[in-house]
Scaffold this motif. Structure first.
Motif: not given
Length: 119
Positions: A84-104, A106-114
């Motif tokens: 719907k037109p009201e779905d128009t937005a920038v959409y972001y992906c997000n991840a909570d508590t991400v362990v990458v190698g030995s680093i934790v 708390s939150e990561l964000w993607g850059q967004g897609t229109q």
């Protein structure tokens, strides 16, 4: 370390599938999410899926949007139908508590897609 893709311009009633790819030596992700932010509005949660696979879709898009994940590829998706037109937005992906190698992280964000829904 999060890359969102799949946005575009569609007409009302059409579909889009957004993808989010997590890169790096991902060990674990507690929860994967999709947010969106429309012009002049606050960012809002759209969907989330937790480590056990439980999925929650916000009421505003329930019945039209679904979320899935591919753990082996460290990717997750937002299938958006009957847009719907009201779905128009920038959409972001997000991840909570991400362990990458030995680093934790708390939150990561993607850059967004229109996503633009317009006739």
């Amino acid at each position: 370390q999060l890359q969102a893709s799949g946005g575009g311009l569609v007409q009302p009633g059409e579909s889009l599938r957004l993808s989010c790819a997590a890169s790096g030596r991902i060990v674990s992700i507690d929860e994967r999410r999709w947010y969106r932010q429309a012009p002049g509005k606050q960012r809002e949660l759209v969907a989330r899926i937790n480590v056990r696979g439980y999925t929650n879709i916000e009421d505003s898009v329930k019945g039209r949007f679904t979320m899935s994940r591919d753990n082996a590829r460290n990717m997750w998706y937002l299938q958006m139908n009957s847009l719907k037109p009201e779905d128009t937005a920038v959409y972001y992906c997000n991840a909570d508590t991400v362990v990458v190698g030995s680093i934790v992280y708390s939150e990561l964000w993607g850059q967004g897609t229109q996503v633009t829904v317009s006739s």
